[in-house]
Design a protein around this motif. Structure first.
Motif, PDB file in Angstrom:
ATOM      1  N   THR A   6       0.819  -1.219   0.000  1.00  0.00           N
ATOM      2  CA  THR A   6       0.000   0.000   0.000  1.00  0.00           C
ATOM      3  C   THR A   6       0.847   1.260   0.000  1.00  0.00           C
ATOM      4  N   CYS A   7       2.137   1.121   0.311  1.00  0.00           N
ATOM      5  CA  CYS A   7       3.029   2.290   0.392  1.00  0.00           C
ATOM      6  C   CYS A   7       3.962   2.410  -0.810  1.00  0.00           C
ATOM      7  N   VAL A   8       4.050   1.358  -1.613  1.00  0.00           N
ATOM      8  CA  VAL A   8       5.062   1.324  -2.672  1.00  0.00           C
ATOM      9  C   VAL A   8       4.901   2.475  -3.651  1.00  0.00           C
ATOM     10  N   SER A   9       3.656   2.717  -4.104  1.00  0.00           N
ATOM     11  CA  SER A   9       3.421   3.767  -5.093  1.00  0.00           C
ATOM     12  C   SER A   9       3.803   5.133  -4.539  1.00  0.00           C
ATOM     13  N   HIS A  10       3.348   5.422  -3.323  1.00  0.00           N
ATOM     14  CA  HIS A  10       3.655   6.719  -2.720  1.00  0.00           C
ATOM     15  C   HIS A  10       5.153   6.865  -2.476  1.00  0.00           C
ATOM     16  N   LEU A  11       5.793   5.810  -1.999  1.00  0.00           N
ATOM     17  CA  LEU A  11       7.224   5.849  -1.736  1.00  0.00           C
ATOM     18  C   LEU A  11       8.007   6.073  -3.033  1.00  0.00           C
ATOM     19  N   SER A  12       7.533   5.489  -4.123  1.00  0.00           N
ATOM     20  CA  SER A  12       8.184   5.674  -5.427  1.00  0.00           C
ATOM     21  C   SER A  12       8.080   7.119  -5.886  1.00  0.00           C
ATOM     22  N   VAL A  13       6.893   7.715  -5.719  1.00  0.00           N
ATOM     23  CA  VAL A  13       6.686   9.115  -6.105  1.00  0.00           C
ATOM     24  C   VAL A  13       7.541  10.042  -5.248  1.00  0.00           C
ATOM     25  N   VAL A  14       7.585   9.782  -3.944  1.00  0.00           N
ATOM     26  CA  VAL A  14       8.401  10.587  -3.024  1.00  0.00           C
ATOM     27  C   VAL A  14       9.876  10.522  -3.417  1.00  0.00           C
ATOM     28  N   VAL A  25       9.108  15.506 -15.962  1.00  0.00           N
ATOM     29  CA  VAL A  25       9.119  14.040 -15.979  1.00  0.00           C
ATOM     30  C   VAL A  25       8.375  13.449 -14.782  1.00  0.00           C
ATOM     31  N   THR A  26       8.616  13.996 -13.583  1.00  0.00           N
ATOM     32  CA  THR A  26       7.951  13.466 -12.383  1.00  0.00           C
ATOM     33  C   THR A  26       6.431  13.576 -12.456  1.00  0.00           C
ATOM     34  N   PRO A  27       5.847  14.759 -12.798  1.00  0.00           N
ATOM     35  CA  PRO A  27       4.390  14.822 -12.954  1.00  0.00           C
ATOM     36  C   PRO A  27       3.853  13.897 -14.039  1.00  0.00           C
ATOM     37  N   MET A  28       4.669  13.635 -15.066  1.00  0.00           N
ATOM     38  CA  MET A  28       4.244  12.737 -16.141  1.00  0.00           C
ATOM     39  C   MET A  28       4.213  11.285 -15.677  1.00  0.00           C
ATOM     40  N   LEU A  29       5.187  10.901 -14.830  1.00  0.00           N
ATOM     41  CA  LEU A  29       5.290   9.504 -14.399  1.00  0.00           C
ATOM     42  C   LEU A  29       4.370   9.158 -13.231  1.00  0.00           C
ATOM     43  N   ASN A  30       3.969  10.155 -12.439  1.00  0.00           N
ATOM     44  CA  ASN A  30       3.132   9.887 -11.264  1.00  0.00           C
ATOM     45  C   ASN A  30       1.874   9.082 -11.561  1.00  0.00           C
ATOM     46  N   PRO A  31       1.092   9.415 -12.614  1.00  0.00           N
ATOM     47  CA  PRO A  31      -0.106   8.611 -12.898  1.00  0.00           C
ATOM     48  C   PRO A  31       0.218   7.155 -13.216  1.00  0.00           C
ATOM     49  N   PHE A  32       1.329   6.918 -13.914  1.00  0.00           N
ATOM     50  CA  PHE A  32       1.715   5.544 -14.241  1.00  0.00           C
ATOM     51  C   PHE A  32       2.127   4.782 -12.986  1.00  0.00           C
ATOM     52  N   ILE A  33       2.847   5.452 -12.102  1.00  0.00           N
ATOM     53  CA  ILE A  33       3.287   4.803 -10.860  1.00  0.00           C
ATOM     54  C   ILE A  33       2.091   4.385 -10.021  1.00  0.00           C
ATOM     55  N   TYR A  81      11.995  13.866  -4.729  1.00  0.00           N
ATOM     56  CA  TYR A  81      13.095  14.434  -3.942  1.00  0.00           C
ATOM     57  C   TYR A  81      14.463  14.147  -4.563  1.00  0.00           C
ATOM     58  N   CYS A  82      14.620  13.009  -5.193  1.00  0.00           N
ATOM     59  CA  CYS A  82      15.902  12.701  -5.839  1.00  0.00           C
ATOM     60  C   CYS A  82      16.152  13.632  -7.021  1.00  0.00           C
ATOM     61  N   SER A 110      14.749  16.637  -7.423  1.00  0.00           N
ATOM     62  CA  SER A 110      14.923  17.997  -6.875  1.00  0.00           C
ATOM     63  C   SER A 110      16.337  18.184  -6.334  1.00  0.00           C
ATOM     64  N   LEU A 111      16.835  17.168  -5.628  1.00  0.00           N
ATOM     65  CA  LEU A 111      18.204  17.220  -5.105  1.00  0.00           C
ATOM     66  C   LEU A 111      19.214  17.283  -6.243  1.00  0.00           C
ATOM     67  N   GLY A 112      18.927  16.554  -7.316  1.00  0.00           N
ATOM     68  CA  GLY A 112      19.806  16.565  -8.484  1.00  0.00           C
ATOM     69  C   GLY A 112      19.922  17.944  -9.107  1.00  0.00           C
ATOM     70  N   VAL A 113      18.816  18.710  -9.098  1.00  0.00           N
ATOM     71  CA  VAL A 113      18.830  20.061  -9.647  1.00  0.00           C
ATOM     72  C   VAL A 113      19.788  20.951  -8.860  1.00  0.00           C
ATOM     73  N   TYR A 114      19.710  20.907  -7.535  1.00  0.00           N
ATOM     74  CA  TYR A 114      20.545  21.775  -6.715  1.00  0.00           C
ATOM     75  C   TYR A 114      22.011  21.348  -6.756  1.00  0.00           C
ATOM     76  N   LEU A 115      22.265  20.057  -6.871  1.00  0.00           N
ATOM     77  CA  LEU A 115      23.653  19.599  -7.001  1.00  0.00           C
ATOM     78  C   LEU A 115      24.238  20.025  -8.339  1.00  0.00           C
ATOM     79  N   SER A 116      23.419  19.917  -9.390  1.00  0.00           N
ATOM     80  CA  SER A 116      23.902  20.301 -10.721  1.00  0.00           C
ATOM     81  C   SER A 116      24.144  21.806 -10.803  1.00  0.00           C
ATOM     82  N   SER A 117      23.289  22.592 -10.122  1.00  0.00           N
ATOM     83  CA  SER A 117      23.481  24.051 -10.144  1.00  0.00           C
ATOM     84  C   SER A 117      24.733  24.460  -9.375  1.00  0.00           C
ATOM     85  N   ALA A 118      25.093  23.680  -8.356  1.00  0.00           N
ATOM     86  CA  ALA A 118      26.280  23.999  -7.557  1.00  0.00           C
ATOM     87  C   ALA A 118      27.568  23.651  -8.297  1.00  0.00           C
TER      88      ALA A 118
END
Length: 322
Positions: A240-248, A281-289, A252-253, A255-263
């Motif tokens: 019951t948590c897999v889908s939500h955990l995948s989206v989370v 990409v994330t909003p596009m994949l959420n419905p599939f997940i 966050y991964c 978002s973190l990648g954006v700030y690391l790449s900007s640094a």
């Protein structure tokens, strides 16, 4: 006394993902397909949760909220980018840029808060299953949703107001495909100390708090699952948590990648390319997940498609009538 010769610009230039002319058609087609997929996928999730009475539960109420936010999130940035590519223009008005900042910060923070609320929902469902409907009642769900929207509206208003205080030199070029607040602020000619304080304070409160809530909820969930004796019971609880955990994890991964790449970025366009992951990409994949691993969502979507298929022949016959 030193005077600053600043001119308030009426428009900015969005440099986009790439400045290579030969790639613009490919970028246009790619982003258009991703945008349409994100909108259609999230719209189907909303339609399924609204039309199927079995999905009128807190979990799917917040999922439909998340899907609506994802549609709005992508619609804040992508259409303007597509129009600029199609018209061979990079310009965005000053007012349009401030509007983008308002809605971008609004929906990205709301996405963050909704993920934390959904984590709390899973925590109550697994750790307190007998009291789930008592705790997650309609009043609490509506209150959590309302408070989230109001908080994000006030946050976006504050960020927009402090941005309006800045002065910009003429011909400001933003190495991004939308008016990303942090990049725009550091292109200003005036002092940005207040803006930096606001951004980092908000990031601390509205960023760290939801993340802490998610971590706490899942630590309790893992502890509860470990107590379950049967392997089947553990699998059922965790599933019951897999889908939500995948989206989370995806949100966050990326978002973190954006700030690391900007640094660490040497190329000014690298941050824009990294931002595509969490903003498109994330909003596009959420419905599939959520749909691929969820039997209830798949059943509701199948029911919708069956109704459409049944009605189409009737519509076509009606049109042929003189």
């Amino acid at each position: 006394m030193e005077t600053n010769n600043y001119t308030q610009t009426s428009e900015f230039l969005l440099l986009g993902i790439s400045e290579v002319p030969e790639l613009q058609t490919i970028i246009f087609g790619l982003f258009l397909s991703m945008y349409l997929t994100a909108v259609l996928g999230n719209f189907l999730i909303i339609l399924a949760t609204v039309t199927d009475s079995h999905l009128h539960t807190p979990m799917y109420f917040f999922l439909s909220n998340l899907s609506f936010v994802d549609i709005c999130f992508t619609s804040t940035t992508i259409p303007k980018m597509l129009v600029n590519i199609q018209t061979h223009s990079r310009a965005i008005t000053y007012e349009g840029c401030i509007t983008q900042i308002y809605f971008f910060t609004f929906f990205v923070v709301l996405d963050n808060i909704l993920l934390a609320i959904m984590a709390y929902d899973r925590f109550v469902a697994i750790c307190h299953p007998l009291n789930y409907m008592v705790i997650m009642n309609h009043k609490l769900c509506a209150l959590l949703s309302l408070v989230s929207w109001i908080t994000c509206a006030l946050n976006s208003l504050l960020q927009s107001l402090v941005t309006l205080q800045l002065s910009f030199c003429t011909q400001v070029e933003i190495p991004h495909f939308f008016c990303e607040p942090d990049q725009l602020i550091h292109l200003a000619c005036s002092d940005t100390f207040l803006n930096d304080v606001v951004i980092y304070t908000i990031a601390l409160v509205l960023g760290v708090c939801p993340v802490s809530g998610i971590i706490y909820s899942y630590s309790k969930i893992v502890s509860s699952i470990c107590v379950i004796s049967s392997a089947q019971g553990k699998y059922k609880a965790f599933s019951t948590c897999v889908s939500h955990l995948s989206v989370v994890s995806l949100f966050y991964c990326t978002s973190l990648g954006v700030y690391l790449s900007s640094a660490m970025a040497q190329n000014p366009h690298s941050t824009a390319r990294a931002s595509v992951m969490y903003s498109v990409v994330t909003p596009m994949l959420n419905p599939f997940i959520y749909s691929l691993r969820n039997k209830e969502i798949k059943r509701a979507l199948k029911r919708i498609f069956d109704i459409v298929i049944i009605k189409l022949p009737h519509v076509s016959r009606w049109k042929k009538c003189p």
